[in-house]
Structures are given as structure tokens and as C-alpha cells.
Design a protein around this motif. Structure first.
Motif, PDB file in Angstrom:
ATOM      1  N   ALA A  31      -6.473   2.258   7.332  1.00  0.00           N
ATOM      2  CA  ALA A  31      -6.378   1.322   6.207  1.00  0.00           C
ATOM      3  C   ALA A  31      -4.969   1.314   5.620  1.00  0.00           C
ATOM      4  CB  ALA A  31      -7.393   1.706   5.129  1.00  0.00           C
ATOM      5  N   ALA A  32      -4.312   2.460   5.606  1.00  0.00           N
ATOM      6  CA  ALA A  32      -2.946   2.536   5.087  1.00  0.00           C
ATOM      7  C   ALA A  32      -2.004   1.695   5.940  1.00  0.00           C
ATOM      8  CB  ALA A  32      -2.478   3.988   5.040  1.00  0.00           C
ATOM      9  N   VAL A  33      -2.149   1.768   7.249  1.00  0.00           N
ATOM     10  CA  VAL A  33      -1.305   0.953   8.134  1.00  0.00           C
ATOM     11  C   VAL A  33      -1.549  -0.526   7.876  1.00  0.00           C
ATOM     12  CG1 VAL A  33      -0.882   0.311  10.544  1.00  0.00           C
ATOM     13  CG2 VAL A  33      -1.101   2.731   9.915  1.00  0.00           C
ATOM     14  N   GLU A  34      -2.803  -0.915   7.719  1.00  0.00           N
ATOM     15  CA  GLU A  34      -3.119  -2.313   7.437  1.00  0.00           C
ATOM     16  C   GLU A  34      -2.507  -2.758   6.110  1.00  0.00           C
ATOM     17  OE1 GLU A  34      -7.333  -2.386   7.480  1.00  0.00           O
ATOM     18  OE2 GLU A  34      -7.523  -2.242   9.665  1.00  0.00           O
ATOM     19  N   LEU A  35      -2.600  -1.899   5.108  1.00  0.00           N
ATOM     20  CA  LEU A  35      -2.039  -2.236   3.796  1.00  0.00           C
ATOM     21  C   LEU A  35      -0.514  -2.342   3.863  1.00  0.00           C
ATOM     22  CD1 LEU A  35      -2.440  -2.734   0.781  1.00  0.00           C
ATOM     23  CD2 LEU A  35      -2.460  -0.247   0.435  1.00  0.00           C
ATOM     24  N   LEU A  36       0.118  -1.426   4.564  1.00  0.00           N
ATOM     25  CA  LEU A  36       1.573  -1.475   4.713  1.00  0.00           C
ATOM     26  C   LEU A  36       2.001  -2.712   5.490  1.00  0.00           C
ATOM     27  CD1 LEU A  36       2.126   2.304   5.450  1.00  0.00           C
ATOM     28  CD2 LEU A  36       3.186   1.059   3.560  1.00  0.00           C
ATOM     29  N   ASP A  37       1.234  -3.094   6.501  1.00  0.00           N
ATOM     30  CA  ASP A  37       1.558  -4.300   7.268  1.00  0.00           C
ATOM     31  C   ASP A  37       1.514  -5.544   6.388  1.00  0.00           C
ATOM     32  OD1 ASP A  37       1.928  -2.901   9.624  1.00  0.00           O
ATOM     33  OD2 ASP A  37      -0.052  -3.367  10.446  1.00  0.00           O
ATOM     34  N   SER A  38       0.589  -5.570   5.458  1.00  0.00           N
ATOM     35  CA  SER A  38       0.426  -6.774   4.628  1.00  0.00           C
ATOM     36  C   SER A  38       1.267  -6.749   3.360  1.00  0.00           C
ATOM     37  CB  SER A  38      -1.051  -6.956   4.254  1.00  0.00           C
ATOM     38  OG  SER A  38      -1.521  -5.867   3.482  1.00  0.00           O
ATOM     39  N   GLU A  39       1.497  -5.567   2.795  1.00  0.00           N
ATOM     40  CA  GLU A  39       2.161  -5.485   1.496  1.00  0.00           C
ATOM     41  C   GLU A  39       3.515  -4.779   1.531  1.00  0.00           C
ATOM     42  OE1 GLU A  39       0.970  -7.047  -1.041  1.00  0.00           O
ATOM     43  OE2 GLU A  39      -0.974  -7.559  -0.157  1.00  0.00           O
ATOM     44  N   GLY A  40       3.820  -4.060   2.606  1.00  0.00           N
ATOM     45  CA  GLY A  40       5.067  -3.311   2.661  1.00  0.00           C
ATOM     46  C   GLY A  40       4.990  -2.037   1.840  1.00  0.00           C
ATOM     47  N   SER A  45       0.076   1.463  -2.745  1.00  0.00           N
ATOM     48  CA  SER A  45      -0.302   2.443  -3.764  1.00  0.00           C
ATOM     49  C   SER A  45      -1.642   3.039  -3.378  1.00  0.00           C
ATOM     50  CB  SER A  45      -0.407   1.792  -5.151  1.00  0.00           C
ATOM     51  OG  SER A  45      -1.520   0.913  -5.195  1.00  0.00           O
ATOM     52  N   MET A  46      -1.917   4.198  -3.915  1.00  0.00           N
ATOM     53  CA  MET A  46      -3.198   4.841  -3.640  1.00  0.00           C
ATOM     54  C   MET A  46      -4.347   4.015  -4.221  1.00  0.00           C
ATOM     55  SD  MET A  46      -2.483   7.443  -1.784  1.00  0.00           S
ATOM     56  CE  MET A  46      -3.733   8.742  -1.850  1.00  0.00           C
ATOM     57  N   ARG A  47      -4.091   3.353  -5.336  1.00  0.00           N
ATOM     58  CA  ARG A  47      -5.135   2.508  -5.930  1.00  0.00           C
ATOM     59  C   ARG A  47      -5.480   1.358  -4.998  1.00  0.00           C
ATOM     60  NH1 ARG A  47      -4.898  -2.098  -8.453  1.00  0.00           N
ATOM     61  NH2 ARG A  47      -2.623  -2.016  -8.623  1.00  0.00           N
ATOM     62  N   ARG A  48      -4.469   0.693  -4.442  1.00  0.00           N
ATOM     63  CA  ARG A  48      -4.736  -0.413  -3.524  1.00  0.00           C
ATOM     64  C   ARG A  48      -5.383   0.078  -2.237  1.00  0.00           C
ATOM     65  NH1 ARG A  48       0.464  -4.559  -3.795  1.00  0.00           N
ATOM     66  NH2 ARG A  48       0.135  -5.253  -5.942  1.00  0.00           N
ATOM     67  N   LEU A  49      -4.971   1.250  -1.794  1.00  0.00           N
ATOM     68  CA  LEU A  49      -5.570   1.804  -0.587  1.00  0.00           C
ATOM     69  C   LEU A  49      -7.040   2.107  -0.827  1.00  0.00           C
ATOM     70  CD1 LEU A  49      -5.349   2.926   2.277  1.00  0.00           C
ATOM     71  CD2 LEU A  49      -4.527   5.081   1.300  1.00  0.00           C
ATOM     72  N   ALA A  50      -7.351   2.690  -1.972  1.00  0.00           N
ATOM     73  CA  ALA A  50      -8.743   2.999  -2.295  1.00  0.00           C
ATOM     74  C   ALA A  50      -9.577   1.718  -2.371  1.00  0.00           C
ATOM     75  CB  ALA A  50      -8.810   3.764  -3.621  1.00  0.00           C
ATOM     76  N   ALA A  51      -9.008   0.662  -2.954  1.00  0.00           N
ATOM     77  CA  ALA A  51      -9.732  -0.605  -3.050  1.00  0.00           C
ATOM     78  C   ALA A  51     -10.028  -1.158  -1.658  1.00  0.00           C
ATOM     79  CB  ALA A  51      -8.915  -1.608  -3.862  1.00  0.00           C
ATOM     80  N   HIS A 110       5.344  -3.612  12.731  1.00  0.00           N
ATOM     81  CA  HIS A 110       5.199  -2.871  11.468  1.00  0.00           C
ATOM     82  C   HIS A 110       6.586  -2.803  10.816  1.00  0.00           C
ATOM     83  CE1 HIS A 110       1.300  -1.683  13.143  1.00  0.00           C
ATOM     84  NE2 HIS A 110       1.920  -1.192  14.198  1.00  0.00           N
ATOM     85  N   VAL A 111       6.963  -3.851  10.115  1.00  0.00           N
ATOM     86  CA  VAL A 111       8.342  -3.968   9.633  1.00  0.00           C
ATOM     87  C   VAL A 111       8.690  -2.896   8.606  1.00  0.00           C
ATOM     88  CG1 VAL A 111       8.446  -6.440  10.112  1.00  0.00           C
ATOM     89  CG2 VAL A 111       7.662  -5.664   7.875  1.00  0.00           C
ATOM     90  N   TRP A 112       7.704  -2.272   7.999  1.00  0.00           N
ATOM     91  CA  TRP A 112       7.929  -1.226   7.000  1.00  0.00           C
ATOM     92  C   TRP A 112       8.463   0.057   7.619  1.00  0.00           C
ATOM     93  CZ3 TRP A 112       4.623   2.758   8.269  1.00  0.00           C
ATOM     94  CH2 TRP A 112       3.494   2.402   9.046  1.00  0.00           C
ATOM     95  N   ILE A 113       8.374   0.192   8.930  1.00  0.00           N
ATOM     96  CA  ILE A 113       8.846   1.410   9.586  1.00  0.00           C
ATOM     97  C   ILE A 113      10.309   1.675   9.242  1.00  0.00           C
ATOM     98  CG2 ILE A 113       9.422   2.435  11.821  1.00  0.00           C
ATOM     99  CD1 ILE A 113       6.954   1.162  12.983  1.00  0.00           C
ATOM    100  N   THR A 114      11.137   0.632   9.287  1.00  0.00           N
ATOM    101  CA  THR A 114      12.570   0.844   9.080  1.00  0.00           C
ATOM    102  C   THR A 114      12.862   1.344   7.670  1.00  0.00           C
ATOM    103  OG1 THR A 114      12.833  -1.523   8.568  1.00  0.00           O
ATOM    104  CG2 THR A 114      13.263  -0.837  10.834  1.00  0.00           C
ATOM    105  N   THR A 115      12.008   1.009   6.712  1.00  0.00           N
ATOM    106  CA  THR A 115      12.178   1.522   5.352  1.00  0.00           C
ATOM    107  C   THR A 115      11.829   3.008   5.293  1.00  0.00           C
ATOM    108  OG1 THR A 115      11.648  -0.633   4.379  1.00  0.00           O
ATOM    109  CG2 THR A 115      11.450   1.290   2.952  1.00  0.00           C
TER     110      THR A 115
END
Length: 232
Positions: A31-40, A45-51, A110-115
Motif C-alpha cells: 500500500a505504501a508503494v501505491e500511495l507513493l506512486d500516486s502522491e509522491g 503520511s502514515m495517516r493516508r497510508l492507514a486510510a 516509481h518516480v519518487w525513487i530519485t527523491t
């Protein structure tokens, strides 16, 4: 929650992983990977991940201690998308080229990787396994330790820098026609001021938008340098 000063990295702790049946560490990471893919990273946040997991925020801390742990786990998970192939019978240059091109593809997905790569060491099991294979390939080619380290660092910096710039450009200029027109405008501007920018006017092809070809040519230049050191 952030990592406390002096707190050991996730990879150096034996914390037993997940304990409750409803959630697992694997589900959290997916779920974290999915959230990072969509939101960067900025939108993570842990709150968004929990949701996303339909769970309480505090329940996540039964499986991970901090937000930073989740980011470490997510980064290592996507590093695992780079194939680990048996390449002992493959030419070292072909083996490195294939792995580097796969790395670029993963960084596109996964464009967030570079960050994240710029903020933490790559010491998860998937990352270390791929680094080990990378070092083994260059060692098999014949590079001594100091030159091997320099070659690995140069290749890593090239891929990371190229893709980071590429991803930012793609997020800013999304229309190919717009990009082509921008390049033509820059070219006309340089030619109109050739007295100020003589080398650019004479040598630079600013209308070339072939990122794939440019990446491969730059990689070939670095690999040519490594090959020259081996020949010497």
C-alpha cells in the motif's frame, strides 16, 4: 513520527515484523508503494497510508516503528523489481547495460525513487543483493578495488542524475509538441546570439528530444572509459 538521532536503521534491527493477522508488513509496504506512486513523497503520511489500508493509524506501529521505516521498506521493495539474473556467462558490458536500463525503467515507474535515494543508504536486502551483483560483474571484468568503487559511483550518479532530471521534465512538459516547440525556440535563440554562445550555436543539437538515445549514448561513453581502463 521521525527517526530519533542515533536510532539504528530498520535493516539493523530484529523487530519481528508484523504480529496481527488483519495487517501484515507486506500489505503495508504494498500500500505504501501505491500511495507513493500516486502522491509522491510529499503526499505520503502514515495517516493516508492507514486510510488506504482501512486501518487505524496507530495500528501500523505494531508492524513498523516510524514513517521512515515504511519509506525504507517501500524503496527496497521497488529495488527488487530489477531482475537478478545469472550473468556469469554474459559479457560484463552487456550485463551492466541491461541492469542499468532496467534501473531506469523502475525509476520511471516509481518516480519518487530519485527523491528517496538521495536521503538514505540503499542497505535493504533487495538493494544490497543488486549492488553485490553489480560489483561482482565489474570485478569479473578485471577492475581493481579502487577503480571498481569509482566506476560504480560514476554509473550510479549518471543513472540517478539523468532519470531525476528526466522525471522532473516529464512532469513539467507533458505534451510532445510543446516540448518540440520549446526546443526549436531555444535553438533559434542560440543561433540569433551566436556571438555570445558560439560553441552552442556550432555544436549543440538542442532539437534532439530522444531521451532513450541520449541516455544510451551517455552510458556508452562511461562504459567506453571503463573498457579503456581495463585495456590499460
Amino acid at each position: 513520527m521521525t527517526r530519533r538521532r542515533g536510532q539504528p536503521s530498520l535493516w539493523f534491527r530484529d523487530d519481528g515484523g508484523g504480529r496481527r493477522p488483519r495487517l501484515t508488513r507486506e500489505r503495508i509496504v504494498e500500500a505504501a508503494v501505491e500511495l507513493l506512486d500516486s502522491e509522491g513523497v510529499e503526499g505520503f503520511s502514515m495517516r493516508r497510508l492507514a486510510a488506504r489500508l482501512r486501518a487505524g493509524t496507530m495500528s501500523l506501529y505494531s508492524y513498523v516503528e516510524t514513517r521512515e521505516d515504511v519509506l525504507d521498506l517501500a524503496l527496497d521493495a521497488v529495488m527488487g523489481e530489477i531482475a537478478l539474473e545469472d550473468e556469469d556467462d554474459v559479457d560484463w558490458r552487456a550485463a551492466l547495460t541491461r541492469r542499468i536500463e532496467q534501473s531506469r525503467q523502475v525509476m520511471h515507474r516509481h518516480v519518487w525513487i530519485t527523491t528517496l535515494i538521495g536521503t538514505r543508504p540503499l542497505i535493504g536486502p533487495a538493494s544490497l543483493a543488486r549492488s553485490d551483483r553489480f560489483y561482482a560483474t565489474l570485478a569479473r571484468a578485471g577492475l581493481p578495488p579502487l577503480e571498481l568503487n569509482a566506476a560504480v559511483n560514476t554509473l550510479f550518479a549518471y543513472v540517478h542524475g539523468f532519470v531525476a532530471a528526466e522525471n522532473v521534465w516529464r512532469s513539467t512538459v507533458t505534451d510532445p509538441e510543446h516540448e518540440a516547440e520549446l526546443r526549436r525556440q531555444v535553438r533559434r535563440h542560440v543561433l540569433a546570439h551566436a556571438d555570445r554562445y558560439p560553441a552552442l550555436a556550432r555544436e549543440a543539437d538542442m532539437t534532439d528530444g530522444d531521451a532513450d538515445g541520449g541516455f544510451r549514448r551517455g552510458l556508452d561513453i562511461i562504459l567506453d572509459g571503463i573498457e579503456a581502463r581495463l585495456a590499460a
